[in-house]
Each structure stands twice: as structure tokens, then as C-alpha cells.
Motif scaffolding. Structure first.
Motif: not given
Ligand code: HEM
Length: 184
Positions: A56-63, A100-109, A152-161
Motif C-alpha cells: 500500500i505504502a509504496t504507491t505514495i512515492i508515485f502519487l 517532505l514526509m510523503l517523500l521521506a517515508l516511502p524512501i526510508t521504507g 513525526a509524520a503521524g503528529l504532523l498529520v494529526v496537527g493538519h487535521i
């Protein structure tokens, strides 16, 4: 280029909501596997859950690449005048951090998976070409990196929502509807 419409384009909206769903689902599955499952007690089920997380998560890199291209060619609507210049700068910085998180997470994954000797599969259909062989020195770095970034991304997303809901229910300034509606 400046967007004079108060709304994001339909393409930007669709990309935003698809990625939001994928991100949240991938996050929950990764969290469940990382914190509630172990190979000792759950055996191959844990392997299946991690494989689902990756597919599921690898699709983020293309999107995210399509999204960044779209964002540059179709600028976002302006933030409301009721926001102070400082709040606007902070909002832009938070959006930049999310990208940056949407790039860094799938790359580090992917680096995590490859360095542990596993593939990086996409939607159970194909694999991202391996850029790294099994390497435990790299694994020692990218594994904690992926985990800390995911938090960190989870916290950012909670703040975003939270910010989106504040704009909608307290400020009533149309920031949330800019991502849900189109001009009549
Ligand atoms: C937006 C994309 C992604 C998000 C939001 C995400 C999120 C997470 C989260 C929350 C965890 C659990 C952290 C913890 O242990 O507390 C995790 C673990 C993990 N992720 Fe990701 N991840 C993403 C992309 C990827 C990708 C693309 C791969 C590999 C191709 C990957 C591989 C892994 C692996 C192997 C684990 C360890 C699971 C375990 O120990 O059971 N992740 N991820």
C-alpha cells in the motif's frame, strides 16, 4: 503563477484525498505490525501484515511525484486574509514538512526493506527496482529513521487535521472547503 479561485483543482483534490486515505491506512497497518505483532508469537501473519503495509505504502512515492508536479503547475488558492502573515508562513512550512514526509517515508521504507534483504512491492503487481543489496549497517540506520519519521509524520498529520477542522468550525473561512468543493 497565482490561483485566483478559492478552490483547489479537482485533480489536486482527488490526489489529496486518495493520499490521505493511503497514508492513514499504511500508518495504522505499520503501527499495528511494529507494535502489536512479533515473529515469535504471530509468525507468518506478521510477515503478511508487513507485506500489506509495503504494497500500500509504496504507491505514495508515485502519487507524491505527480502531486508535486501538479502543485507547481497549478498553484494553491491563497490563504484567507484573516490569517496573520506569521500564521500564513507557518501554514506553508507545515505543508512543506508534509510533502517532505510523503517523500521521506516511502524512501526510508524501501531502504529499510532492501537493506533487510526484502523487496519493495507495489500493489502486489510489481517491485520497485532494488537500489541496495542486503546490508545490516544501512539497516541499523534506516530502520530507526523510518520509525521516528513515521511518528513525526503521524503528529504532523494529526496537527493538519486539527488545523483543517479549526478553519472549518471555528474560523469558518473556507480553507477546508477549498479541498472539497468546486465552483458552481
Ligand atoms: C507513507 C508511507 C509510509 C508510512 C506512513 C509508514 C508508516 C509506518 C509506521 C507507522 C510503522 C510502525 C513504526 C513503529 O514501529 O512504531 C512502519 C513500520 C515499517 N514500515 Fe513503513 N511506512 C510507510 C512506507 C513504507 C514503505 C514504502 C515500506 C517498504 C517498502 C515500509 C516498510 C516498513 C517496515 C518493514 C516496517 C516495520 C514493521 C514491523 O517492524 O513490523 N514502510 N511504517
Amino acid at each position: 503563477m497565482k490561483n485566483t479561485s478559492p478552490y483547489y483543482t479537482r485533480t489536486a483534490q482527488v490526489l489529496h484525498w486518495i493520499m490521505a486515505i493511503i497514508f492513514i491506512v499504511a500508518w495504522i497497518i505499520g503501527f499495528y505490525s511494529g507494535n502489536f505483532l512479533s515473529y515469535e508469537t504471530d509468525g507468518s501473519f506478521k510477515g503478511d501484515v508487513i507485506t500489506l503495509h509495503k504494497n500500500i505504502a509504496t504507491t505514495i512515492i508515485f502519487l507524491v511525484m505527480i502531486r508535486i508536479f501538479w502543485r507547481y503547475t497549478h498553484p494553491a488558492p491563497s490563504l484567507p486574509d484573516s490569517m496573520s502573515p506569521t500564521m500564513k508562513v507557518l501554514a506553508h512550512l507545515r505543508h512543506l514538512a508534509l510533502y517532505l514526509m510523503l517523500l521521506a517515508l516511502p524512501i526510508t521504507g524501501c531502504l529499510f526493506s532492501w537493506s533487510a534483504g526484502h523487496p519493495a512491492p507495489v500493489l502486489y503487481m510489481f517491485e520497485i527496482p532494488r537500489l541496495l543489496e542486503e546490508n545490516y549497517d544501512v539497516l541499523e540506520i534506516v530502520k530507526p529513521l523510518h520509525i521516528y519519521l513515521s511518528w513525526a509524520a503521524g503528529l504532523l498529520v494529526v496537527g493538519h487535521i486539527g488545523a483543517a477542522l479549526k478553519h472549518h468550525f471555528i474560523d469558518k473561512d473556507g480553507v477546508l472547503t477549498s479541498m472539497t468543493r468546486q465552483p458552481k
